[in-house]
Design an enzyme around this catalytic site. Structure first.
Site, PDB file in Angstrom:
ATOM      1  N   PRO A 274      44.419 -43.006 -15.733  1.00 24.78           N
ATOM      2  CA  PRO A 274      45.541 -43.631 -16.442  1.00 24.78           C
ATOM      3  C   PRO A 274      45.055 -44.646 -17.475  1.00 24.78           C
ATOM      4  CG  PRO A 274      45.230 -44.716 -14.346  1.00 24.78           C
ATOM      5  CD  PRO A 274      44.245 -43.570 -14.380  1.00 24.78           C
ATOM      6  N   CYS A 342      48.844 -52.740 -48.319  1.00 29.32           N
ATOM      7  CA  CYS A 342      49.358 -52.082 -49.527  1.00 29.32           C
ATOM      8  C   CYS A 342      49.599 -50.603 -49.291  1.00 29.32           C
ATOM      9  CB  CYS A 342      48.388 -52.302 -50.673  1.00 29.32           C
ATOM     10  SG  CYS A 342      48.213 -54.052 -50.974  1.00 29.32           S
ATOM     11  N   GLU A 343      50.528 -50.288 -48.446  1.00 24.90           N
ATOM     12  CA  GLU A 343      50.921 -48.902 -48.167  1.00 24.90           C
ATOM     13  C   GLU A 343      52.388 -48.937 -47.750  1.00 24.90           C
ATOM     14  OE1 GLU A 343      48.809 -45.952 -46.854  1.00 24.90           O
ATOM     15  OE2 GLU A 343      46.832 -46.897 -46.954  1.00 24.90           O
ATOM     16  N   TYR A 371      46.446 -48.712 -26.759  1.00 22.09           N
ATOM     17  CA  TYR A 371      46.241 -48.074 -28.060  1.00 22.09           C
ATOM     18  C   TYR A 371      46.717 -48.968 -29.195  1.00 22.09           C
ATOM     19  CZ  TYR A 371      45.779 -44.238 -24.809  1.00 22.09           C
ATOM     20  OH  TYR A 371      45.396 -43.453 -23.754  1.00 22.09           O
TER      21      TYR A 371
HETATM   22  N1  LLP Z   1      42.030 -39.004 -20.115  1.00 23.92           N
HETATM   23  C1  LLP Z   1      41.783 -38.359 -21.268  1.00 23.92           C
HETATM   24  C2  LLP Z   1      40.789 -37.285 -21.296  1.00 23.92           C
HETATM   25  C3  LLP Z   1      42.472 -38.725 -22.438  1.00 23.92           C
HETATM   26  O1  LLP Z   1      42.229 -38.087 -23.574  1.00 23.92           O
HETATM   27  C4  LLP Z   1      43.435 -39.780 -22.391  1.00 23.92           C
HETATM   28  C5  LLP Z   1      44.152 -40.187 -23.588  1.00 23.92           C
HETATM   29  C6  LLP Z   1      43.645 -40.427 -21.159  1.00 23.92           C
HETATM   30  C7  LLP Z   1      42.921 -40.008 -20.041  1.00 23.92           C
HETATM   31  C8  LLP Z   1      44.598 -41.556 -20.996  1.00 23.92           C
HETATM   32  O2  LLP Z   1      45.919 -41.170 -21.251  1.00 23.92           O
HETATM   33  P1  LLP Z   1      47.127 -42.164 -20.978  1.00 23.92           P
HETATM   34  O3  LLP Z   1      47.233 -42.394 -19.492  1.00 23.92           O
HETATM   35  O4  LLP Z   1      46.887 -43.442 -21.694  1.00 23.92           O
HETATM   36  O5  LLP Z   1      48.303 -41.450 -21.530  1.00 23.92           O
HETATM   37  N2  LLP Z   1      46.730 -43.117 -29.381  1.00 23.92           N
HETATM   38  C9  LLP Z   1      47.840 -42.450 -28.747  1.00 23.92           C
HETATM   39  C10 LLP Z   1      47.471 -41.955 -27.366  1.00 23.92           C
HETATM   40  C11 LLP Z   1      46.282 -41.028 -27.364  1.00 23.92           C
HETATM   41  C12 LLP Z   1      45.874 -40.602 -25.977  1.00 23.92           C
HETATM   42  C13 LLP Z   1      44.545 -39.965 -25.988  1.00 23.92           C
HETATM   43  N3  LLP Z   1      44.047 -39.581 -24.704  1.00 23.92           N
HETATM   44  C14 LLP Z   1      49.013 -43.406 -28.709  1.00 23.92           C
HETATM   45  O6  LLP Z   1      48.893 -44.524 -29.207  1.00 23.92           O
HETATM   46  O7  LLP Z   1      50.092 -43.049 -28.231  1.00 23.92           O
END
Ligand code: LLP
Length: 418
Positions: A274, A342-343, A371
């Site tokens: 997570p 500036c976007e 993130y």
């Molecule tokens: N494991 C793997 C292999 C992953 O690629 C990710 C996230 C996670 C675990 C953790 O996922 P989570 O529990 O946080 O959903 N930047 C995007 C989210 C990209 C997620 C990438 N992978 C955002 O800001 O929504």
């Protein structure tokens, strides 16, 4: 549940008024509540008590050393996707035996670093990568523990940019091909097959995609075991969503229950990765209103944080609630909350009904623990903002504000230009 609450119209983080931190630290800054982080971790971890498991916090969601250390103190491992993340996690004191390494593009130097560090396992995403890991391990006279990241082709019902478990996505190995791929791996002398892995996407607000993925992985595990392979680990990835606005994601206990109920007949150590669900609602971005302006079409609130500090609204059209740090008796208006970059895509909120903000007001951009800082950049040569951690009545700067000098660190002008 988090510890950002109003007391008499003023936003507090645990036992500290947010405005007081802003006075001392300046704006913008990220602010995290340790009580919230710890609570989220503990709730998630204990939800899986009925299964042998390791919670491997996904470093990409929030990579600050202090935050990693906090989870490690609670018994966490980590999910990493780069040499840099491995370096951070080791610096924070992680047990290498609780590190899992995913990612479609692992470089050889990164693979060697992970082998040297003796991590728990590589989640391998392609046949070529498998070969490269095998040859790196051979050169180092080691065995690489691996699982294959299989792509179970389930729809995570989330934003297309953050769904990963569909065939059209670049991640993993098709589940239909994975049995053959495992059989190929068996022949490689320097890899040890220890598990099966998947990760289907992020910000998932239903349990059914996880349940479907687990069903498919279970089938695969039975087939592999029939082949005589000892599958010890089942890594289900991350992906559980949070509430930014009106979303109603399952509680971690509900999510865990579905997994536990389906897992009684597989004897495996479960790995969970997570990120967002642990840190997302444990952080806010605090910013100050620089100006307000109005044209014939719109009201704009220009704040001192921009898309370089928090890119999620620009990149995914993500919603982050914006609230005043001090609530005043004022009306509301519809406005775009924008940054100084500036976007035109530099906004934190569009067409949003918000209290009528004025120059000098402080705002909190909520749900900014995941993130957010980790995706920030120096675009427009803006120093990255500090990160502050609150514990009870104290706050600690866990990353200082960058200086102009930091901005040019590592740059040099060659002699030919002097
Ligand atoms: N494991 C793997 C292999 C992953 O690629 C990710 C996230 C996670 C675990 C953790 O996922 P989570 O529990 O946080 O959903 N930047 C995007 C989210 C990209 C997620 C990438 N992978 C955002 O800001 O929504």
């Amino acid at each position: 549940m988090n510890y950002f609450e109003y007391r008499e119209n003023e936003l507090w983080c645990e036992e500290v008024p947010v405005a007081e931190i802003a006075e001392q630290v300046g704006t913008p800054f990220y602010l995290y509540s340790i009580r919230t982080l710890k609570r989220h971790f503990d709730v998630f971890d204990s939800a899986f008590n009925a299964l042998p498991h390791i919670v491997c916090f996904s470093v990409k969601a929030n990579s600050n050393l202090a935050i990693l250390k906090m989870f490690i103190n609670e018994g966490a491992g980590v999910d990493i996707v780069s040499g840099g993340e491995l370096y951070r996690a080791l610096r924070a004191g992680v047990d290498p035996g609780k590190v899992v390494y995913s990612g479609v593009g692992k470089r050889e130097d990164e693979i060697r670093f992970a082998l040297e560090s003796d991590i728990l396992m590589f989640n391998v995403e392609s046949s070529q990568e498998l070969e490269v890991i095998n040859s790196c391990a051979e050169a180092m006279k080691k065995k690489a523990r691996i699982s294959l990241r299989v792509n179970p082709d389930v729809d995570p019902l989330t934003h297309p940019h953050i769904s990963t478990g569909l065939k059209k996505n670049k991640f993993g190995i098709d589940i239909e091909r994975s049995l053959d791929e495992y059989r190929r791996a068996v022949k490689l002398k320097y890899v040890d097959i220890v598990g099966v892995d998947c990760h289907i996407g992020s910000q998932i607000t239903e349990v059914s995609p996880f349940a479907d993925a687990l069903d498919r992985l279970k089938e695969l595990i039975f087939l592999l075991r029939r082949d005589g392979l000892e599958i010890q680990y089942l890594d289900l990835g991350g992906g559980l969503g949070i509430s930014y606005d009106q979303e109603t994601p399952p509680h971690p206990e509900e999510y865990a229950k579905v997994i536990i109920d389906k897992s009684r007949d597989i004897d495996c150590i479960f790995i969970l990765e997570p990120g967002r669900v642990i840190v997302g609602n444990a952080g806010v971005l605090v910013s100050r209103v620089l100006y307000t302006k109005h044209n014939s079409e719109r009201n704009f609130v220009i704040v001192d944080a921009g898309m370089n500090d928090l890119i999620r609204p620009s990149l995914y059209d993500a919603y982050h609630h914006i609230q005043p740090v001090i609530k005043e008796e004022r009306g509301e208006f519809v406005a775009d909350v924008v940054g100084p970059i500036c976007e035109s895509g530099d906004y934190l909120a569009k067409d949003r009904v918000i209290p009528e903000l004025k120059r000098g007001d402080l705002v909190a951009v909520m749900s900014s623990g995941a993130y957010s800082f980790s995706m920030s950049s120096n675009y427009n040569s803006r120093p990255r903002v500090p990160e502050v951690l609150v514990k009870d009545g104290q706050f600690y700067i866990i990353k200082r504000r960058e200086t102009y000098e930091d901005l040019i660190r590592g740059e040099s002008v060659p002699n030919i230009l002097l």
